[in-house]
Scaffold this active site. Structure first.
Site, short mmCIF file in Angstrom:
data_model
loop_
_atom_site.label_atom_id
_atom_site.label_comp_id
_atom_site.label_asym_id
_atom_site.label_seq_id
_atom_site.Cartn_x
_atom_site.Cartn_y
_atom_site.Cartn_z
N ASP A 22 0.85 -1.20 0.00
CA ASP A 22 0.00 0.00 0.00
C ASP A 22 0.89 1.25 0.00
O ASP A 22 1.71 1.42 0.89
CB ASP A 22 -0.90 -0.03 1.24
CG ASP A 22 -1.71 1.25 1.39
OD1 ASP A 22 -1.95 1.92 0.36
OD2 ASP A 22 -2.11 1.57 2.53
N ASN A 24 -0.34 4.56 -0.22
CA ASN A 24 -0.94 5.82 0.24
C ASN A 24 -1.67 5.73 1.57
O ASN A 24 -2.44 6.61 1.93
CB ASN A 24 -1.90 6.37 -0.84
CG ASN A 24 -3.04 5.40 -1.12
OD1 ASN A 24 -3.05 4.28 -0.60
ND2 ASN A 24 -3.99 5.82 -1.92
N ASP A 26 -4.13 3.93 2.68
CA ASP A 26 -5.56 3.63 2.83
C ASP A 26 -5.80 2.17 3.21
O ASP A 26 -6.95 1.72 3.28
CB ASP A 26 -6.35 4.01 1.56
CG ASP A 26 -5.98 3.16 0.36
OD1 ASP A 26 -5.05 2.32 0.47
OD2 ASP A 26 -6.60 3.33 -0.71
N ASP A 30 -1.76 -1.18 -3.89
CA ASP A 30 -2.07 -0.43 -5.10
C ASP A 30 -0.93 -0.49 -6.11
O ASP A 30 0.13 -1.07 -5.83
CB ASP A 30 -2.42 1.03 -4.73
CG ASP A 30 -1.40 1.60 -3.76
OD1 ASP A 30 -0.18 1.44 -4.01
OD2 ASP A 30 -1.81 2.18 -2.72
N ASP A 99 -4.88 -10.43 -15.45
CA ASP A 99 -5.91 -11.43 -15.21
C ASP A 99 -7.14 -11.05 -16.03
O ASP A 99 -7.55 -9.89 -16.01
CB ASP A 99 -6.25 -11.42 -13.71
CG ASP A 99 -6.69 -12.77 -13.19
OD1 ASP A 99 -7.59 -13.35 -13.79
OD2 ASP A 99 -6.14 -13.21 -12.16
N ASP A 201 -9.16 -16.51 -16.14
CA ASP A 201 -9.94 -17.03 -15.03
C ASP A 201 -10.98 -18.06 -15.50
O ASP A 201 -11.72 -17.80 -16.46
CB ASP A 201 -10.66 -15.86 -14.34
CG ASP A 201 -11.26 -16.23 -13.01
OD1 ASP A 201 -10.49 -16.64 -12.12
OD2 ASP A 201 -12.48 -16.12 -12.85
N GLU A 257 -6.80 -20.96 -16.45
CA GLU A 257 -7.16 -21.58 -15.18
C GLU A 257 -8.17 -22.66 -15.51
O GLU A 257 -9.31 -22.37 -15.86
CB GLU A 257 -7.75 -20.57 -14.20
CG GLU A 257 -7.83 -21.17 -12.80
CD GLU A 257 -8.86 -20.50 -11.90
OE1 GLU A 257 -8.78 -20.71 -10.68
OE2 GLU A 257 -9.75 -19.80 -12.39
N HIS A 330 -3.94 -17.13 -4.72
CA HIS A 330 -4.84 -16.35 -3.87
C HIS A 330 -6.11 -17.11 -3.47
O HIS A 330 -6.93 -16.56 -2.75
CB HIS A 330 -5.22 -15.07 -4.61
CG HIS A 330 -6.00 -15.37 -5.86
ND1 HIS A 330 -5.42 -15.99 -6.96
CD2 HIS A 330 -7.30 -15.19 -6.17
CE1 HIS A 330 -6.35 -16.16 -7.88
NE2 HIS A 330 -7.49 -15.68 -7.44
N ASP A 331 -6.28 -18.33 -3.99
CA ASP A 331 -7.46 -19.13 -3.62
C ASP A 331 -7.10 -20.26 -2.66
O ASP A 331 -7.94 -21.11 -2.38
CB ASP A 331 -8.10 -19.76 -4.87
CG ASP A 331 -8.71 -18.74 -5.81
OD1 ASP A 331 -9.16 -17.68 -5.33
OD2 ASP A 331 -8.73 -19.00 -7.03
O1 TEU Z 1 -11.19 -19.36 -9.15
C1 TEU Z 1 -11.90 -20.43 -9.64
C2 TEU Z 1 -12.10 -21.62 -8.81
O2 TEU Z 1 -12.95 -22.43 -9.17
C3 TEU Z 1 -11.40 -21.92 -7.57
O3 TEU Z 1 -10.07 -21.63 -7.53
C4 TEU Z 1 -12.15 -21.43 -6.39
O4 TEU Z 1 -12.04 -20.06 -6.21
C5 TEU Z 1 -11.70 -22.09 -5.14
O5 TEU Z 1 -11.65 -23.45 -5.33
C6 TEU Z 1 -12.67 -21.82 -4.04
O6 TEU Z 1 -12.10 -22.26 -2.85
C7 TEU Z 1 -11.15 -18.18 -9.87
C8 TEU Z 1 -10.39 -17.11 -9.13
O7 TEU Z 1 -9.06 -17.52 -8.98
C9 TEU Z 1 -11.08 -16.84 -7.83
O8 TEU Z 1 -10.37 -15.94 -7.03
C10 TEU Z 1 -12.44 -16.31 -8.16
O9 TEU Z 1 -13.17 -16.13 -6.97
C11 TEU Z 1 -13.21 -17.23 -9.08
O10 TEU Z 1 -12.44 -17.70 -10.17
C12 TEU Z 1 -14.39 -16.51 -9.68
O11 TEU Z 1 -13.93 -15.54 -10.55
CA CA Z 2 -3.55 2.11 -1.29
#
Ligand code: TEU
Ligand code: CA
Length: 559
Positions: A22, A24, A26, A30, A99, A201, A257, A330-331
């Site tokens: 971050d 700034n 908030d 960013d 993405d 995605d 993905e 991130h999932d």
């Molecule tokens: O994720 C798709 C997905 O099916 C999985 O990775 C799912 O988010 C996970 O198994 C749930 O625990 C993609 C993105 O990476 C995710 O962040 C999004 O939420 C999702 O698509 C919808 O766009």
């Molecule tokens: Ca920020």
């Protein structure tokens, strides 16, 4: 057959912008924050970065609910900031991958606003509308991934729209050629801006089966429609068309993905003839702890199954496709917490996991903080959570009394997406140096000891080890192009394999156990050289002993 490509030789770093840096105060990461850390990434040695969505979005799913494909959300900065990001990334000789979320938009997207306005709307067919059953119930028993039905009733017009993820994320209707053309034009404009590729995605889910039939239900009471949606052959027609209309003539990388995708499908998606995408992320290894059927348990990943699954994808895509390799994103909760050790052997186990992944065939992705051995978070209260998936699941299973509060918080700590989304730990100042304000989600309190500043210049840190691994890939082409052959596949704790080319043969041994184990040294490796390891004085070559979480890479003498 090697078919050299820059994206095969690369290591890509994944940034979840909200939690990266971050600038700034908030409390939200960013674009200027990302730019300020590009030298850090260059130092790590990565060849490119993939940044999760930064488009304008109501933020129900942290940007995976896009309301405008052609702008930047003000929480992340401006389009000028983005252009500066492209040029700063390029100035460091790195690539920028963005993405693209083309399966669905936000319900706030003007297309959807127009589509829902009336049955006659010109954009009606941009989304998927169906009448309910005679009793008024939804068209079928499909469930949305983040809870509830996959169908949402729109009062106006009285029809349901399809949402595979959540009601605020209506699915686009790819059967409509006009919609497809709009999407291709958007892609072309991002390419003109100078981006080097796309992570696409849930691209496997864009084509929906025509029949919309009921399916078997799971514990949620709904049918998970992903496998069905992913198995629809029309997806390949659409992707081929997209390649011709949008990607052709650009030296870019496209990463699909491939949610709920079989090996056979993945071969088509990442066909080396280049007719579709360059590589796929598959999730079979991520779902071994029950994620695919019901994730809210304390089930863990069995090592023998992990070895089988990884081996299947290594052999299956060799010369027939390309793997995007990852332990974290991130999932997902942090892999060092899932398969490694959060205590004394945290660093050693993080290095072991890194070795195991980076020496496989495919393009390795490093998710922010993985290079520090960042861990999952111990959540104790629902107020600490931000992800709708976890919050919805908590509300559903705890309020119904099916799962106790304590158990659910434990499952969420172990399995939730929030566990992998806590802010990046830069240094030991307040909030790990992520922000000078109040962070949008809690920072893991272990930032005081686990942080980038402490590791960057320490020779035996996880960060330094990743640097070495990334450099190794540049030196030994066998890592990129060589064949994969499992070694002692039946061993319950050691994941071991050869990488072979005409010039070189490597042996990789990774002990996934917290105990030392005996593991046979192959005869032809008797006088091999160790090129990397995570234990100071290894007893593997001399005695066939692998220490707890030890990883070694050996090079056979004489090629
Ligand atoms: O994720 C798709 C997905 O099916 C999985 O990775 C799912 O988010 C996970 O198994 C749930 O625990 C993609 C993105 O990476 C995710 O962040 C999004 O939420 C999702 O698509 C919808 O766009
Ligand atoms: Ca920020």
């Amino acid at each position: 057959m090697t078919d050299p490509k820059w994206w095969k030789e690369s290591v890509i770093y994944q940034i979840y912008p909200k939690s990266f840096c971050d600038s700034n105060g908030d409390g939200i990461g960013d674009i200027p924050g990302i730019i300020s850390k590009l030298d850090y990434l260059k130092e790590l040695g990565v060849d490119g970065i993939w940044v999760c969505p930064m488009y304008p979005s109501p933020g129900y799913d942290n940007g995976y609910d896009i309301s405008d494909y052609e702008d930047i959300d003000p929480i992340f900065g401006t389009m000028e900031d983005f252009d500066r990001l492209i040029s700063e990334v390029h100035a460091r000789n790195m690539k920028l991958i963005i993405d693209l979320v083309l399966n669905h938009t936000s319900s706030a997207h003007p297309w959807f606003q127009e589509s829902r306005a009336s049955l006659e709307s010109g954009k009606r067919n941009y989304y998927i509308w169906r009448k309910g059953n005679p009793d008024g119930s939804p068209p079928n028993n499909w469930g949305a991934l983040f809870g509830g039905s996959a169908w949402t009733l729109e009062e106006k017009g009285g029809e349901y729209y399809l949402n595979l993820f959540s009601a605020p994320q209506p699915d686009l209707n790819w059967r409509n050629p006009a919609l497809r053309q709009e999407l291709y034009a958007i892609i072309r404009r991002w390419l003109e801006r100078g981006v080097d590729g796309f992570r696409m995605d849930v691209i496997s889910l864009i084509a929906k089966p025509e029949d919309f039939e009921d399916g078997p239900t799971g514990r949620s009471g709904f049918h998970d429609p992903r496998a069905r949606a992913a198995a629809n052959p029309q997806v390949h027609e659409y992707i081929r068309e997209m390649r011709r209309e949008a990607f052709e003539g650009h030296n870019i990388v496209t990463v699909g993905e491939a949610s709920a995708t079989s090996l056979e499908e993945a071969k088509i998606f990442s066909n080396p003839d280049g007719s579709e995408l360059n590589m796929v992320f598959q999730f079979e290894h991520m779902d071994l702890d029950g994620g695919e059927t019901f994730k809210w348990t304390d089930q863990t990943i069995p090592i023998p199954a992990l070895k089988q699954v990884m081996t299947k994808w290594q052999l299956g895509l060799h010369n027939q496709g390309w793997n995007g390799l990852f332990w974290n994103n991130h999932d997902q909760p942090r892999m060092v917490s899932r398969l490694g050790d959060e205590g004394e052997l945290r660093e050693r186990s993080a290095k072991m996991l890194a070795t195991c992944l980076h020496l496989l065939q495919g393009t390795p992705f490093v998710y922010q903080g993985e290079e520090l051995g960042m861990t999952s978070m111990d959540f104790t209260d629902i107020s600490q959570l931000r992800d709708s998936e976890s919050i919805n699941a908590y509300n559903r299973y705890v309020s119904s009394g099916e799962i106790s509060h304590a158990d659910m918080m434990r499952y969420i700590s172990m399995k939730s997406r929030d566990s992998g989304r806590t802010p990046m730990q830069w240094n030991d100042s307040a909030y790990g140096g992520f922000t000078t304000g109040t962070p949008w989600m809690p920072v893991n309190p272990n930032y005081v000891s686990i942080n980038a500043a402490e590791q960057e210049n320490r020779q035996n840190s996880v960060f330094s080890f990743y640097k070495e691994l990334i450099a190794l890939r540049k030196k030994h082409k066998v890592i990129v192009y060589g064949g994969y052959e499992p070694y002692c596949i039946e061993h319950p704790e050691v994941f071991s394999y050869f990488r072979k080319s005409e010039a070189e043969t490597l042996l990789v041994c990774c002990n996934f156990s917290s105990k030392a184990v005996l593991f046979p040294v192959p005869e032809e490796f008797g006088n091999a050289v160790q090129i990397l390891g995570n234990v100071e004085d290894s007893h593997y070559l001399s005695e066939g002993i692998l220490a707890s979480f030890e990883a070694v890479i050996l090079k056979r003498n004489g090629g």
